[in-house]
Design a protein around this motif. Structure first.
Motif, PDB file in Angstrom:
ATOM      1  N   GLN A   1      -0.925-171.185 -16.056  1.00 10.69           N
ATOM      2  CA  GLN A   1       0.131-171.193 -15.072  1.00 10.69           C
ATOM      3  C   GLN A   1       0.935-172.580 -15.271  1.00 10.69           C
ATOM      4  O   GLN A   1       0.301-173.749 -15.452  1.00 10.69           O
ATOM      5  CB  GLN A   1      -0.423-171.121 -13.595  1.00 10.69           C
ATOM      6  CG  GLN A   1       0.942-171.145 -12.539  1.00 10.69           C
ATOM      7  CD  GLN A   1       0.112-171.221 -11.143  1.00 10.69           C
ATOM      8  OE1 GLN A   1      -1.159-171.582 -11.011  1.00 10.69           O
ATOM      9  NE2 GLN A   1       1.005-170.962 -10.085  1.00 10.69           N
ATOM     10  N   LYS A   2       2.298-172.386 -15.095  1.00  7.72           N
ATOM     11  CA  LYS A   2       3.099-173.506 -15.546  1.00  7.72           C
ATOM     12  C   LYS A   2       3.671-173.977 -14.402  1.00  7.72           C
ATOM     13  O   LYS A   2       4.262-173.183 -13.661  1.00  7.72           O
ATOM     14  CB  LYS A   2       4.110-173.173 -16.653  1.00  7.72           C
ATOM     15  CG  LYS A   2       4.973-174.407 -16.813  1.00  7.72           C
ATOM     16  CD  LYS A   2       5.938-174.242 -18.365  1.00  7.72           C
ATOM     17  CE  LYS A   2       6.494-175.299 -18.642  1.00  7.72           C
ATOM     18  NZ  LYS A   2       7.433-175.165 -19.860  1.00  7.72           N
ATOM     19  N   VAL A   3       3.574-175.300 -13.948  1.00  6.95           N
ATOM     20  CA  VAL A   3       4.066-175.982 -12.814  1.00  6.95           C
ATOM     21  C   VAL A   3       4.706-177.046 -13.144  1.00  6.95           C
ATOM     22  O   VAL A   3       4.232-177.962 -13.719  1.00  6.95           O
ATOM     23  CB  VAL A   3       3.109-176.330 -11.804  1.00  6.95           C
ATOM     24  CG1 VAL A   3       3.610-176.907 -10.605  1.00  6.95           C
ATOM     25  CG2 VAL A   3       2.259-175.029 -11.149  1.00  6.95           C
ATOM     26  N   GLY A   4       6.293-176.988 -13.148  1.00 11.97           N
ATOM     27  CA  GLY A   4       7.055-178.065 -13.544  1.00 11.97           C
ATOM     28  C   GLY A   4       6.901-178.131 -15.405  1.00 11.97           C
ATOM     29  O   GLY A   4       7.029-176.984 -16.011  1.00 11.97           O
ATOM     30  N   ARG A   5       6.327-179.407 -15.747  1.00 12.51           N
ATOM     31  CA  ARG A   5       6.350-179.439 -17.168  1.00 12.51           C
ATOM     32  C   ARG A   5       4.814-179.269 -17.595  1.00 12.51           C
ATOM     33  O   ARG A   5       4.517-179.270 -18.751  1.00 12.51           O
ATOM     34  CB  ARG A   5       6.834-180.944 -17.611  1.00 12.51           C
ATOM     35  CG  ARG A   5       8.176-181.005 -17.622  1.00 12.51           C
ATOM     36  CD  ARG A   5       8.720-182.192 -17.520  1.00 12.51           C
ATOM     37  NE  ARG A   5       8.165-182.725 -18.893  1.00 12.51           N
ATOM     38  CZ  ARG A   5       8.761-184.138 -19.672  1.00 12.51           C
ATOM     39  NH1 ARG A   5       9.681-184.561 -18.974  1.00 12.51           N
ATOM     40  NH2 ARG A   5       8.475-184.008 -20.885  1.00 12.51           N
ATOM     41  N   VAL A   6       3.851-179.001 -16.479  1.00  9.50           N
ATOM     42  CA  VAL A   6       2.394-179.008 -17.077  1.00  9.50           C
ATOM     43  C   VAL A   6       1.933-177.520 -16.904  1.00  9.50           C
ATOM     44  O   VAL A   6       2.188-176.917 -16.038  1.00  9.50           O
ATOM     45  CB  VAL A   6       1.658-179.697 -16.073  1.00  9.50           C
ATOM     46  CG1 VAL A   6       0.143-179.907 -16.421  1.00  9.50           C
ATOM     47  CG2 VAL A   6       2.217-181.241 -16.059  1.00  9.50           C
ATOM     48  N   ARG A   7       1.344-177.054 -18.123  1.00  8.38           N
ATOM     49  CA  ARG A   7       0.895-175.771 -17.986  1.00  8.38           C
ATOM     50  C   ARG A   7      -0.693-176.057 -17.915  1.00  8.38           C
ATOM     51  O   ARG A   7      -1.504-176.740 -18.874  1.00  8.38           O
ATOM     52  CB  ARG A   7       1.033-175.000 -19.679  1.00  8.38           C
ATOM     53  CG  ARG A   7       0.309-173.606 -19.508  1.00  8.38           C
ATOM     54  CD  ARG A   7       0.695-172.751 -20.561  1.00  8.38           C
ATOM     55  NE  ARG A   7       2.149-172.509 -20.480  1.00  8.38           N
ATOM     56  CZ  ARG A   7       2.836-171.557 -19.741  1.00  8.38           C
ATOM     57  NH1 ARG A   7       1.802-171.016 -18.861  1.00  8.38           N
ATOM     58  NH2 ARG A   7       4.073-171.286 -19.697  1.00  8.38           N
ATOM     59  N   THR A   8      -1.377-175.341 -17.043  1.00 10.01           N
ATOM     60  CA  THR A   8      -2.870-175.511 -16.510  1.00 10.01           C
ATOM     61  C   THR A   8      -3.500-174.179 -16.859  1.00 10.01           C
ATOM     62  O   THR A   8      -2.718-173.269 -16.567  1.00 10.01           O
ATOM     63  CB  THR A   8      -2.904-175.748 -14.998  1.00 10.01           C
ATOM     64  OG1 THR A   8      -2.070-177.093 -14.766  1.00 10.01           O
ATOM     65  CG2 THR A   8      -4.432-175.892 -14.519  1.00 10.01           C
ATOM     66  N   VAL A   9      -4.572-174.353 -17.863  1.00 11.72           N
ATOM     67  CA  VAL A   9      -5.389-173.017 -17.892  1.00 11.72           C
ATOM     68  C   VAL A   9      -6.539-173.023 -17.135  1.00 11.72           C
ATOM     69  O   VAL A   9      -7.224-173.935 -17.139  1.00 11.72           O
ATOM     70  CB  VAL A   9      -5.577-173.363 -19.493  1.00 11.72           C
ATOM     71  CG1 VAL A   9      -6.400-172.142 -20.122  1.00 11.72           C
ATOM     72  CG2 VAL A   9      -4.461-173.489 -20.446  1.00 11.72           C
TER      73      VAL A   9
END
Length: 116
Positions: A65-73
């Motif tokens: 999931q991408k929130v802003g500039r950070v993609r979290t896995v």
């Protein structure tokens, strides 16, 4: 048969065949992580890490999931149940076969053997 489309199980085993991806799964088993966090322990470019993550995501083992500039896995542990079921089915089949072999050997051990 050679032109078959890969199944979810095929994609999962292909994804797990790579030691880098297995290490990523190990890390994600402790909780979600950003792509940059996952990339830290590896001596590879960020695009290479993203390719590994794409293989894991295509197999259903992880989601991102991408929130802003950070993609979290994060890991999708329920996806492993497909591989677990396949392995358990094979284990059950082989246990039954080995039990039958053991029974056969026990029965034939009591029979007199022909002399040569």
């Amino acid at each position: 048969m050679l032109n078959q489309q890969p199944t979810n199980l095929d994609l999962m085993f292909q994804a797990l065949a790579d030691p880098t991806r297995r290490a990523m799964i190990d890390r994600l088993s402790r909780g979600p992580a950003s792509v940059s966090e996952l990339a830290k322990p590896f001596d590879m470019s960020l695009p290479a890490v993203v390719q590994h993550l794409a293989a894991l995501e295509n197999s259903g083992l992880v989601s991102s999931q991408k929130v802003g500039r950070v993609r979290t896995v994060q890991m999708q542990p329920e996806a492993l149940s497909l591989a677990e079921q396949w392995l358990n089915d094979r284990r059950t089949m082989w246990v039954k076969r080995l039990d039958r072999l053991g029974d056969f050997l026990a029965e034939t051990a009591d029979e007199p053997q022909p002399k040569a």
